[in-house]
Design a protein around this motif. Structure first.
Motif, PDB file in Angstrom:
ATOM      1  N   ARG A   1       0.812  -1.231   0.000  1.00 41.29           N
ATOM      2  CA  ARG A   1       0.000   0.000   0.000  1.00 41.29           C
ATOM      3  C   ARG A   1       0.840   1.273   0.000  1.00 41.29           C
ATOM      4  O   ARG A   1       0.303   2.357  -0.190  1.00 41.29           O
ATOM      5  CB  ARG A   1      -0.928   0.057   1.226  1.00 41.29           C
ATOM      6  N   GLN A   2       2.144   1.172   0.227  1.00 43.19           N
ATOM      7  CA  GLN A   2       2.981   2.365   0.287  1.00 43.19           C
ATOM      8  C   GLN A   2       3.200   2.939  -1.110  1.00 43.19           C
ATOM      9  O   GLN A   2       3.772   2.292  -1.973  1.00 43.19           O
ATOM     10  CB  GLN A   2       4.333   2.009   0.916  1.00 43.19           C
TER      11      GLN A   2
ATOM     12  N   PHE B   1       0.136   4.547 -10.918  1.00 46.37           N
ATOM     13  CA  PHE B   1      -0.727   5.706 -11.061  1.00 46.37           C
ATOM     14  C   PHE B   1       0.023   6.841 -11.757  1.00 46.37           C
ATOM     15  O   PHE B   1       1.142   7.187 -11.362  1.00 46.37           O
ATOM     16  CB  PHE B   1      -1.197   6.208  -9.693  1.00 46.37           C
TER      17      PHE B   1
ATOM     18  N   PHE C   1      -4.822  12.084  -9.480  1.00 44.22           N
ATOM     19  CA  PHE C   1      -4.307  10.799  -9.931  1.00 44.22           C
ATOM     20  C   PHE C   1      -5.259  10.157 -10.922  1.00 44.22           C
ATOM     21  O   PHE C   1      -6.482  10.328 -10.839  1.00 44.22           O
ATOM     22  CB  PHE C   1      -4.144   9.855  -8.736  1.00 44.22           C
ATOM     23  N   GLY C   2      -4.689   9.394 -11.844  1.00 42.54           N
ATOM     24  CA  GLY C   2      -5.500   8.533 -12.688  1.00 42.54           C
ATOM     25  C   GLY C   2      -6.038   7.369 -11.881  1.00 42.54           C
ATOM     26  O   GLY C   2      -5.705   7.202 -10.705  1.00 42.54           O
ATOM     27  N   LYS C   3      -6.869   6.532 -12.517  1.00 49.99           N
ATOM     28  CA  LYS C   3      -7.489   5.414 -11.810  1.00 49.99           C
ATOM     29  C   LYS C   3      -6.543   4.237 -11.619  1.00 49.99           C
ATOM     30  O   LYS C   3      -6.868   3.284 -10.909  1.00 49.99           O
ATOM     31  CB  LYS C   3      -8.756   4.969 -12.540  1.00 49.99           C
ATOM     32  N   GLY C   4      -5.395   4.280 -12.274  1.00 53.01           N
ATOM     33  CA  GLY C   4      -4.385   3.264 -12.050  1.00 53.01           C
ATOM     34  C   GLY C   4      -4.422   2.132 -13.054  1.00 53.01           C
ATOM     35  O   GLY C   4      -5.455   1.846 -13.677  1.00 53.01           O
TER      36      GLY C   4
ATOM     37  N   ARG D   1      -3.144  -1.908 -13.024  1.00 58.19           N
ATOM     38  CA  ARG D   1      -2.551  -2.997 -12.231  1.00 58.19           C
ATOM     39  C   ARG D   1      -1.654  -3.821 -13.143  1.00 58.19           C
ATOM     40  O   ARG D   1      -2.105  -4.357 -14.153  1.00 58.19           O
ATOM     41  CB  ARG D   1      -3.637  -3.886 -11.635  1.00 58.19           C
TER      42      ARG D   1
ATOM     43  N   TYR E   1      -6.214  11.763   0.761  1.00 53.75           N
ATOM     44  CA  TYR E   1      -6.859  11.067  -0.343  1.00 53.75           C
ATOM     45  C   TYR E   1      -7.614   9.865   0.225  1.00 53.75           C
ATOM     46  O   TYR E   1      -7.280   9.338   1.276  1.00 53.75           O
ATOM     47  CB  TYR E   1      -5.835  10.545  -1.362  1.00 53.75           C
TER      48      TYR E   1
ATOM     49  N   GLN F   1      -8.933   5.970  -0.950  1.00 55.44           N
ATOM     50  CA  GLN F   1      -8.778   4.914  -1.946  1.00 55.44           C
ATOM     51  C   GLN F   1      -9.668   3.750  -1.559  1.00 55.44           C
ATOM     52  O   GLN F   1      -9.397   3.042  -0.592  1.00 55.44           O
ATOM     53  CB  GLN F   1      -7.314   4.464  -2.053  1.00 55.44           C
TER      54      GLN F   1
ATOM     55  N   GLY G   1      -9.205  -1.505  -4.534  1.00 58.52           N
ATOM     56  CA  GLY G   1      -8.875  -1.697  -5.935  1.00 58.52           C
ATOM     57  C   GLY G   1      -9.094  -0.480  -6.819  1.00 58.52           C
ATOM     58  O   GLY G   1      -8.992  -0.593  -8.042  1.00 58.52           O
ATOM     59  N   GLN G   2      -9.362   0.650  -6.236  1.00 56.74           N
ATOM     60  CA  GLN G   2      -9.656   1.851  -7.015  1.00 56.74           C
ATOM     61  C   GLN G   2      -8.511   2.852  -6.966  1.00 56.74           C
ATOM     62  O   GLN G   2      -7.502   2.635  -6.299  1.00 56.74           O
ATOM     63  CB  GLN G   2     -10.943   2.505  -6.487  1.00 56.74           C
ATOM     64  N   GLY G   3      -8.687   3.942  -7.693  1.00 55.99           N
ATOM     65  CA  GLY G   3      -7.704   5.011  -7.706  1.00 55.99           C
ATOM     66  C   GLY G   3      -7.804   5.893  -6.483  1.00 55.99           C
ATOM     67  O   GLY G   3      -8.561   5.609  -5.548  1.00 55.99           O
ATOM     68  N   LEU G   4      -7.023   6.963  -6.489  1.00 55.41           N
ATOM     69  CA  LEU G   4      -6.997   7.892  -5.368  1.00 55.41           C
ATOM     70  C   LEU G   4      -7.963   9.034  -5.613  1.00 55.41           C
ATOM     71  O   LEU G   4      -7.885   9.728  -6.622  1.00 55.41           O
ATOM     72  CB  LEU G   4      -5.586   8.449  -5.175  1.00 55.41           C
TER      73      LEU G   4
ATOM     74  N   PHE H   1      -9.127  12.608  -4.385  1.00 50.17           N
ATOM     75  CA  PHE H   1      -8.682  13.758  -3.616  1.00 50.17           C
ATOM     76  C   PHE H   1      -9.758  14.180  -2.627  1.00 50.17           C
ATOM     77  O   PHE H   1     -10.943  14.262  -2.969  1.00 50.17           O
ATOM     78  CB  PHE H   1      -8.363  14.920  -4.555  1.00 50.17           C
TER      79      PHE H   1
ATOM     80  N   VAL I   1      -9.270   2.993   2.315  1.00 48.47           N
ATOM     81  CA  VAL I   1      -7.979   3.394   2.874  1.00 48.47           C
ATOM     82  C   VAL I   1      -7.864   4.906   2.728  1.00 48.47           C
ATOM     83  O   VAL I   1      -8.106   5.451   1.647  1.00 48.47           O
ATOM     84  CB  VAL I   1      -6.806   2.716   2.152  1.00 48.47           C
TER      85      VAL I   1
ATOM     86  N   LEU J   1      -5.377   7.919   2.740  1.00 45.64           N
ATOM     87  CA  LEU J   1      -3.950   8.181   2.581  1.00 45.64           C
ATOM     88  C   LEU J   1      -3.649   9.651   2.824  1.00 45.64           C
ATOM     89  O   LEU J   1      -4.351  10.530   2.327  1.00 45.64           O
ATOM     90  CB  LEU J   1      -3.493   7.806   1.168  1.00 45.64           C
TER      91      LEU J   1
ATOM     92  N   GLU K   1       1.448   5.286   5.028  1.00 38.87           N
ATOM     93  CA  GLU K   1       1.002   3.941   4.659  1.00 38.87           C
ATOM     94  C   GLU K   1      -0.515   3.803   4.700  1.00 38.87           C
ATOM     95  O   GLU K   1      -1.043   2.759   4.336  1.00 38.87           O
ATOM     96  CB  GLU K   1       1.662   2.910   5.562  1.00 38.87           C
ATOM     97  N   GLY K   2      -1.185   4.844   5.127  1.00 39.52           N
ATOM     98  CA  GLY K   2      -2.630   4.828   5.077  1.00 39.52           C
ATOM     99  C   GLY K   2      -3.299   4.317   6.339  1.00 39.52           C
ATOM    100  O   GLY K   2      -2.685   3.613   7.157  1.00 39.52           O
ATOM    101  N   SER K   3      -4.546   4.705   6.501  1.00 36.08           N
ATOM    102  CA  SER K   3      -5.405   4.182   7.574  1.00 36.08           C
ATOM    103  C   SER K   3      -6.557   3.439   6.924  1.00 36.08           C
ATOM    104  O   SER K   3      -7.298   4.025   6.123  1.00 36.08           O
ATOM    105  CB  SER K   3      -5.975   5.321   8.428  1.00 36.08           C
ATOM    106  N   TRP K   4      -6.643   2.136   7.222  1.00 37.32           N
ATOM    107  CA  TRP K   4      -7.697   1.313   6.612  1.00 37.32           C
ATOM    108  C   TRP K   4      -8.912   1.358   7.511  1.00 37.32           C
ATOM    109  O   TRP K   4      -8.893   0.832   8.617  1.00 37.32           O
ATOM    110  CB  TRP K   4      -7.200  -0.123   6.451  1.00 37.32           C
TER     111      TRP K   4
END
Lengths: 114, 115
Positions: free
Chosen positions: A43-44, A91, A104-107, A109, B35, B37, B40-43, B45, B89, B91, B108-111
């Protein structure tokens, strides 16, 4: 409105091969930066590479390089000699304005096949 | 600190409860971002703080979401009356100054899981 588009939700590449991830964007700015970030399963988020729009030369960081085409507003990432550790979400990112938030874009994988 | 620190790393809460997520940016970084997330999706804002300027709250999805930042240090994202769709998550990131090409560094985010 300024946008970032990644049209490939998923891609796969054989280990040691080369893969290119696409990104297009839209802006009315003339001077800006573009970024590729990697998010592995941990996740980093990690910066992979960045490009300054006023520079003609494409940025390169070891096995990672970009193909920046300003007129076409395209910013693709090429990964050479793919390694298992390259498996991640990638991303494309871009600031809304010069001194503003980054979007950001949607990414994409990326799977690396052994 | 050495990097952006977020807490808690994982939080499970009941629907309707309030939650607070904390972010400690890198020392000296004037810009701070939140952000969201989803799996499985993007970020997405949420909010952006830059020095003493008024924060850009344009990404907050509803009035249940709010964030504060104390000077150029800690930020807290608060979600009131949590809903299941808030599960994601969260971020946090910081950068030395207004973006202008500066790299932003992520925690590293908070889930958050809302049950």
């Amino acid at each position: 409105a300024q946008t970032v588009t990644q049209s490939q939700p998923e891609m796969s590449v054989q280990e040691a091969e080369t893969v290119t991830l696409s990104c297009t964007y839209d802006t009315s700015e003339s001077d800006y930066y573009l970024f590729w970030y990697k998010q592995p399963p941990s996740r980093q988020m990690i910066l992979v590479i960045r490009q300054e729009a006023y520079k003609q030369q494409n940025a390169t960081e070891n096995r990672f390089s970009v193909n920046f085409q300003k007129a076409a507003k395209s910013f693709s990432l090429k990964i050479s000699d793919s390694q298992l550790g390259d498996a991640a979400m990638y991303f494309c990112a871009f600031p809304m304005n010069r001194d503003d938030k980054i979007i950001f874009g949607k990414g994409t994988r990326l799977h690396i096949l052994p | 600190g050495a990097g952006v620190s977020q807490s808690p790393s994982n939080k499970v809460t009941e629907k309707g409860k309030d939650v607070e997520l904390r972010c400690d940016p890198i020392s000296g970084h004037t810009a701070l971002y939140w952000y969201r997330q989803s799996l499985g999706q993007g970020l997405e804002f949420l909010i952006y703080f830059q020095g003493n300027s008024a924060p850009d709250k344009s990404g907050l999805p509803s009035d249940r979401f709010s964030a504060e930042r104390t000077g150029e240090s800690v930020s807290t994202l608060t979600i009131q009356r949590t809903q299941q769709e808030d599960s994601a998550v969260y971020l946090c990131a910081s950068s030395p100054e207004a973006l202008s090409g500066n790299t932003i560094y992520f925690g590293e985010g908070s889930w958050l899981t809302v049950v």
